[in-house]
Design an enzyme around this catalytic site. Structure first.
Site, PDB file in Angstrom:
ATOM      1  N   THR A   1       9.283 -44.041  -1.977  1.00  0.00           N
ATOM      2  CA  THR A   1       9.849 -43.411  -0.782  1.00  0.00           C
ATOM      3  C   THR A   1       9.787 -44.381   0.402  1.00  0.00           C
ATOM      4  O   THR A   1       8.743 -44.942   0.688  1.00  0.00           O
ATOM      5  CB  THR A   1       9.070 -42.130  -0.453  1.00  0.00           C
TER       6      THR A   1
ATOM      7  N   HIS B   1      11.437 -36.587 -11.949  1.00  0.00           N
ATOM      8  CA  HIS B   1      10.103 -36.749 -11.363  1.00  0.00           C
ATOM      9  C   HIS B   1       9.267 -35.532 -11.760  1.00  0.00           C
ATOM     10  O   HIS B   1       9.384 -34.446 -11.182  1.00  0.00           O
ATOM     11  CB  HIS B   1      10.203 -36.861  -9.846  1.00  0.00           C
TER      12      HIS B   1
ATOM     13  N   ASN C   1       2.845 -36.684 -10.090  1.00  0.00           N
ATOM     14  CA  ASN C   1       2.322 -36.801  -8.726  1.00  0.00           C
ATOM     15  C   ASN C   1       2.293 -35.501  -7.934  1.00  0.00           C
ATOM     16  O   ASN C   1       2.430 -35.495  -6.711  1.00  0.00           O
ATOM     17  CB  ASN C   1       3.108 -37.861  -7.948  1.00  0.00           C
TER      18      ASN C   1
ATOM     19  N   TYR D   1       4.374 -32.882  -7.867  1.00  0.00           N
ATOM     20  CA  TYR D   1       5.609 -32.236  -7.431  1.00  0.00           C
ATOM     21  C   TYR D   1       5.958 -31.070  -8.365  1.00  0.00           C
ATOM     22  O   TYR D   1       5.177 -30.693  -9.230  1.00  0.00           O
ATOM     23  CB  TYR D   1       6.717 -33.274  -7.294  1.00  0.00           C
TER      24      TYR D   1
ATOM     25  N   ASN E   1      -1.995 -35.312  -4.912  1.00  0.00           N
ATOM     26  CA  ASN E   1      -1.367 -34.192  -4.216  1.00  0.00           C
ATOM     27  C   ASN E   1      -1.854 -32.845  -4.730  1.00  0.00           C
ATOM     28  O   ASN E   1      -1.112 -31.862  -4.745  1.00  0.00           O
ATOM     29  CB  ASN E   1       0.167 -34.290  -4.315  1.00  0.00           C
TER      30      ASN E   1
END
Length: 370
Positions: free
Chosen positions: A29, A184, A187, A189, A245
């Site tokens: 990102t 994705h 992580n 998400y 996260n």
């Protein structure tokens, strides 16, 4: 022309794509999309084209729908303007001789109401990611970090709609000229929020048993295969041990070996493993990597603070096919040449990682041509 003595520079067939080397630029990102509309732009096209000597580029996470956005100034692949912006980028990368997949991203609970027009983020369950910050745009144009908002649990009919959002995003990616798509699922998400046991307290077909927790992964992956028209144009990113996260699983080895077997059955091109790479991070044992190799018949990509030496060892030991170098690609647009020759690497400027202009994005120096 490949260097027959260097494992990093052996060519590799990824489905119908011929990669000139084993070096991958992973998704990172950078928050440079044009406003309003979070539209990919010419500056981003220059950035990616500069790095086209990678065997494969995977784009920064690109959100599939408005509720999938979690960070300021990140690009989407939802609107016609966004698709047109990505087309400029794929054309620039291809013109420079590169290959690029789009990483399709839904952040789930890792968002904030201010980014979602006041709506709550959605997740597998109404469980807040405690202590996890996301960045929002301050009035003066700088990113400010705030605690992720508490999510609401999606209903089953909404899950089906999100699968359709992924399906459309993959269609959009192919229309924009990408060579393939990467889901994705790492992580912390949205897909990860269904997979990992501590983030999923559902009692329906999408929670509880391991089979149920993998159902969303399977349905989304199948949708991507249908939309690209070629299972070898689909990859999935997983993060078995990162606990990043706020996501963690009670038995990650069992969970992620099952995920790898499932993805192998679907026949996708690759699994991209994000290893935990911060200080004191959980170590991923080689034995686990060897079990993943046995479980998944496709290509395995590993990312996580790899040096050239560690990368060559991973390739020679056979549990990895391609190695992704994240932060080194930020500051070294000619990273493959530097790895080939053993040249020194530029150091990235942390202050310019997220948001801003060309400074810290496209102005890092390349090696002088002799």
């Amino acid at each position: 022309m490949s260097d027959t003595s260097d494992a990093l520079f052996q060519p590799y067939a990824l489905g119908s794509l011929e990669l000139p080397n084993r070096i991958v630029m992973p998704p990172m990102t950078r928050s440079r999309a044009s406003q309003p509309g979070d539209v990919p732009n010419e500056l981003m096209a220059e950035y990616y084209a500069q790095r086209a000597s990678a065997g494969l580029i995977v784009s920064e996470g690109t959100w599939i729908s408005p509720l999938g956005k979690g960070y300021a100034w990140t690009p989407g692949i939802h609107s016609p303007a966004q698709v047109a912006g990505w087309r400029k980028i794929t054309q620039a990368v291809h013109k420079a001789g590169g290959r690029i997949f789009a990483q399709l991203w839904h952040v789930g609970r890792l968002s904030h109401t201010s980014l979602l027009d006041g709506q709550a983020p959605v997740s597998s369950s109404a469980i807040q990611a405690e202590g996890v910050n996301v960045f929002v745009a301050e009035s003066n144009g700088t990113p400010g970090f705030v605690q992720a908002s508490k999510p609401r649990a999606v209903k089953v009919e909404e899950i089906h709609a999100i699968v359709d959002d992924y399906r459309q995003a993959a269609r959009n990616a192919m229309a924009a000229g990408f060579d393939g798509v990467e889901l994705h699922a790492a992580n912390g998400y949205l897909v990860n929020q269904f997979i990992d046991s501590n983030a999923n307290d559902r009692t329906d077909a999408y929670g509880g048993s391991l089979e149920n927790r993998l159902r969303f992964l399977a349905e989304v992956t199948q949708a991507l295969i249908e939309s690209t028209g070629d299972k070898r144009r689909v990859g999935v990113r997983l993060a078995p041990l990162t606990t990043l996260n706020g996501c963690a699983d009670a038995d990650p080895e069992t969970t992620y070996l099952a995920a790898a077997k499932l993805l192998g059955t679907l026949g996708i091109a690759y699994i991209h493993i994000a290893e935990a790479d911060w200080d004191d991070a959980p170590h991923m044992p080689v034995e686990f990597k060897q079990k993943l190799r046995a479980a998944f018949p496709g290509t395995l990509i590993y990312a996580g603070k790899y040096t050239a030496e560690r990368a060559r060892a991973a390739l020679s030991e056979g549990w990895a096919d391609l190695i992704a170098f994240g932060r080194p690609f930020v500051a070294n647009p000619d990273l493959p040449e530097r790895l080939r020759t053993g040249a020194a690497l530029n150091t990235h400027d942390r202050a310019t990682l997220f948001g801003g202009s060309a400074h810290g994005l496209t102005d890092y120096p390349v090696l002088a041509v002799a």
